[in-house]
Write a protein that holds these residues in place. Structure first.
Motif, PDB file in Angstrom:
ATOM      1  N   ALA A 121      -1.153  46.194 -14.917  1.00 21.23           N
ATOM      2  CA  ALA A 121      -0.340  45.726 -13.792  1.00 21.23           C
ATOM      3  C   ALA A 121      -0.908  44.438 -13.212  1.00 21.23           C
ATOM      4  O   ALA A 121      -0.152  43.515 -12.861  1.00 21.23           O
ATOM      5  CB  ALA A 121      -0.279  46.803 -12.712  1.00 21.23           C
ATOM      6  N   ALA A 153       1.093  40.746 -13.255  1.00 21.76           N
ATOM      7  CA  ALA A 153       1.317  39.961 -12.040  1.00 21.76           C
ATOM      8  C   ALA A 153       0.687  38.581 -12.162  1.00 21.76           C
ATOM      9  O   ALA A 153       1.278  37.566 -11.773  1.00 21.76           O
ATOM     10  CB  ALA A 153       0.745  40.706 -10.831  1.00 21.76           C
ATOM     11  N   SER A 154      -0.513  38.530 -12.740  1.00 20.32           N
ATOM     12  CA  SER A 154      -1.226  37.269 -12.895  1.00 20.32           C
ATOM     13  C   SER A 154      -0.480  36.307 -13.805  1.00 20.32           C
ATOM     14  O   SER A 154      -0.497  35.087 -13.588  1.00 20.32           O
ATOM     15  CB  SER A 154      -2.622  37.551 -13.458  1.00 20.32           C
ATOM     16  N   ASN A 161       7.896  42.971 -17.105  1.00 21.26           N
ATOM     17  CA  ASN A 161       7.246  43.749 -16.051  1.00 21.26           C
ATOM     18  C   ASN A 161       8.145  44.866 -15.545  1.00 21.26           C
ATOM     19  O   ASN A 161       7.691  46.000 -15.296  1.00 21.26           O
ATOM     20  CB  ASN A 161       6.876  42.842 -14.874  1.00 21.26           C
ATOM     21  N   THR A 184       4.965  45.394  -9.760  1.00 21.88           N
ATOM     22  CA  THR A 184       4.068  44.370 -10.282  1.00 21.88           C
ATOM     23  C   THR A 184       4.575  42.981  -9.958  1.00 21.88           C
ATOM     24  O   THR A 184       3.819  42.096  -9.533  1.00 21.88           O
ATOM     25  CB  THR A 184       3.925  44.525 -11.807  1.00 21.88           C
ATOM     26  N   THR A 185       5.889  42.777 -10.162  1.00 20.63           N
ATOM     27  CA  THR A 185       6.483  41.483  -9.822  1.00 20.63           C
ATOM     28  C   THR A 185       6.322  41.203  -8.330  1.00 20.63           C
ATOM     29  O   THR A 185       6.030  40.076  -7.926  1.00 20.63           O
ATOM     30  CB  THR A 185       7.975  41.461 -10.209  1.00 20.63           C
ATOM     31  N   VAL A 229       3.911  42.282  -6.359  1.00 16.47           N
ATOM     32  CA  VAL A 229       2.515  41.906  -6.104  1.00 16.47           C
ATOM     33  C   VAL A 229       2.290  40.448  -6.479  1.00 16.47           C
ATOM     34  O   VAL A 229       1.652  39.674  -5.737  1.00 16.47           O
ATOM     35  CB  VAL A 229       1.557  42.823  -6.886  1.00 16.47           C
ATOM     36  N   GLY A 230       2.828  40.044  -7.647  1.00 11.57           N
ATOM     37  CA  GLY A 230       2.652  38.671  -8.095  1.00 11.57           C
ATOM     38  C   GLY A 230       3.216  37.664  -7.112  1.00 11.57           C
ATOM     39  O   GLY A 230       2.539  36.694  -6.731  1.00 11.57           O
TER      40      GLY A 230
END
Length: 504
Positions: free
Chosen positions: A392, A396-397, A457, A465-466, A468-469
């Motif tokens: 995850a 995101a990274s 994702n 996850t998206t 968080v990114g």
């Protein structure tokens, strides 16, 4: 050309006119202490970024993953030829973060004082995206090292995984900060040691099946794609998403350019380090994926998605090989953590010295090393470790990395076209017409690969996850506005001091 005779471009310097306001009159520039071989030694962690993705890619596209890695490395050469030229145009800039901030911030520093500087904002956002593309490597591999320790030492199984990962992360981040606190020379020495510990065993385990007869080409030729694969929109988006994740790993050797301000001769050292590291990546990424699938077969790789190198070592080298491979993987992870730690800390330093992050992050220690930036980076990753899921964090990274690559390639296009920059000296120059190639690659990164990684994702981990990114990317906005206010107050204070001295 000695390090004392680089062309002077006041509009492109990271800290023009020797301004002390951002660094409180501490050492204002990173120390030029390494050559291209030492920069390469630090960047040699990049080939090892393939390790957590071998099984992941195989699960989606089977043996075509070999082709995907090869195409991504070739894409990396296209991008990094452009970045190598930028490195010689702006020898004092810290890699991609420095180039974008210098180019986009140049005009906005001259006009519209006191107003919103869109160019400066975009340049800083690109640097922030690049930092977010590199920094989470620390948390990802600290979690993985904790997992491997629990597999290697059964007694550690009673310790909660997140707590063990925090202990591992704190120890590694602190140790690397101490090692590198006296400059990159120590980091390069550590890179040499870790490269021997990790790259040589990796090559032995990878090449052994070809020598023992355990490699079977039929495992590849008979399994190019899953049986239900079709080239509809959904699967094309998956390919785009995999390319984005592959870029995060296989194109990351642009990190060799980030040490531009610390190379003794950046005009020659930077292109050399970039091209040699790219060649090593081209060989290793294709060879490792080929060996794993050709020896184990697609089904076995999918059955062991996290660490398929372990059964590969068992088959070729026996049970002892499995133990060696665990030690090798841990050494490899330490090397890539150092590569990421140094790159992301210099990204923070670059943003701060340009006035896009708070001023205290630009402070250097007596050896010209950005220790405050390293400390901030370490604390951010200790927080990321609490998420507990390396996949995850990586996903995101990769969103940030796509944004940074796209904007940086457009930066190259602008530098080639803009009269202000086109006249600057270029000791290394990409082939004729490369600006159009770079522009096409920029469009490929944003929007196509960016949309692909967001879609991938959503399939794998949902929309969290998206979220968080984009949340981390948006954190840049309040930090940037705070930095602009801080800079404005600092200039006002300096003006008051000057007026006071005149009155006296």
């Amino acid at each position: 050309m000695s390090s004392d005779h680089y062309p002077s471009h006041p509009q492109t310097d990271l800290n023009p006119a020797g301004d002390c306001s951002r660094a409180h009159c501490e050492p204002k520039e990173l120390e030029r202490s390494i050559d291209w071989k030492q920069g390469l030694a630090i960047a040699l962690g990049v080939p090892l970024l393939i390790l957590p993705s071998i099984g992941y890619f195989t699960g989606y596209v089977w043996a075509f993953s070999i082709i995907l890695w090869g195409l991504t490395i070739l894409l990396g050469f296209i991008q990094n030829l452009a970045f190598g030229e930028l490195a010689t145009v702006f020898p004092k800039a810290s890699g991609l973060p420095g180039y974008t901030q210098t180019v986009f911030g140049s005009n906005s520093n001259k006009i519209n004082q006191g107003k919103f500087k869109f160019g400066k904002f975009i340049g800083g956002f690109s640097a922030w995206s690049y930092w977010f593309g590199w920094s989470p490597v620390l948390a990802i591999y600290a979690i993985l090292i904790g997992d491997y320790f629990q597999g290697l030492i059964p007694a550690l199984a009673v310790i909660p995984k997140t707590f063990l990962s925090l202990l591992v992360g704190g120890f590694i981040f602190g140790s690397l900060a101490v090692i590198n606190s006296k400059g990159l020379k120590n980091g390069a020495r550590a890179g040499y040691v870790l490269a021997v510990v990790s790259l040589i065993p990796l090559m032995v385990i990878t090449l052994a099946p070809f020598l023992t007869g355990d490699f079977h080409i039929a495992n590849i030729t008979g399994s190019w794609f899953p049986v239900d694969w079709t080239w509809d929109l959904q699967h094309v988006l998956i390919i785009f998403g995999l390319f984005a994740m592959a870029e995060w790993s296989a194109c990351a050797w642009e990190t060799a350019a980030i040490y531009g301000p610390e190379y003794k001769n950046p005009n020659t050292d930077t292109p050399k380090a970039l091209l040699v590291c790219g060649g090593i990546c081209l060989v290793l990424y294709i060879l490792v994926q080929t060996s794993v699938i050709g020896t184990l077969g697609v089904d076995q790789v999918i059955a062991q998605p996290v660490s398929p190198m372990l059964p590969l070592a068992n088959i070729s080298l026996g049970s002892l090989g499995a133990s060696i491979s665990i030690i090798m993987l841990i050494g490899a992870m330490l090397l890539i953590i150092q590569t990421a730690f140094l790159s992301s800390a210099r990204s923070i330093y670059s943003m701060s010295i340009q006035g896009n992050l708070p001023a205290f992050l630009s402070k250097l220690n007596s050896h010209g090393h950005p220790m405050n930036a390293m400390a901030a980076d370490a604390m951010f990753n200790m927080c990321l470790i609490l998420l507990g899921n390396p996949t995850a964090i990586l996903a995101a990274s990769a969103i940030g990395y796509m944004c940074a690559n796209g904007i940086s390639l457009y930066t190259y296009f602008k530098v080639r076209n803009d009269p202000e920059f086109s006249r600057l000296e270029r000791p290394f120059k990409a082939p004729r017409g490369w600006k159009n190639v770079a522009l096409a690659t920029a469009i490929l990164n944003v929007p196509f690969f960016l949309v692909g990684i967001i879609y991938l994702n959503s399939l794998e981990l949902g929309w969290a996850t998206t979220g968080v990114g984009f949340f981390v990317l948006c954190l840049y906005i309040p930090l940037w506005f705070y930095s602009q206010r801080e800079a404005k107050e600092g200039k006002a204070a300096e003006k008051d001091v000057i007026l006071g001295e005149i009155s006296v």
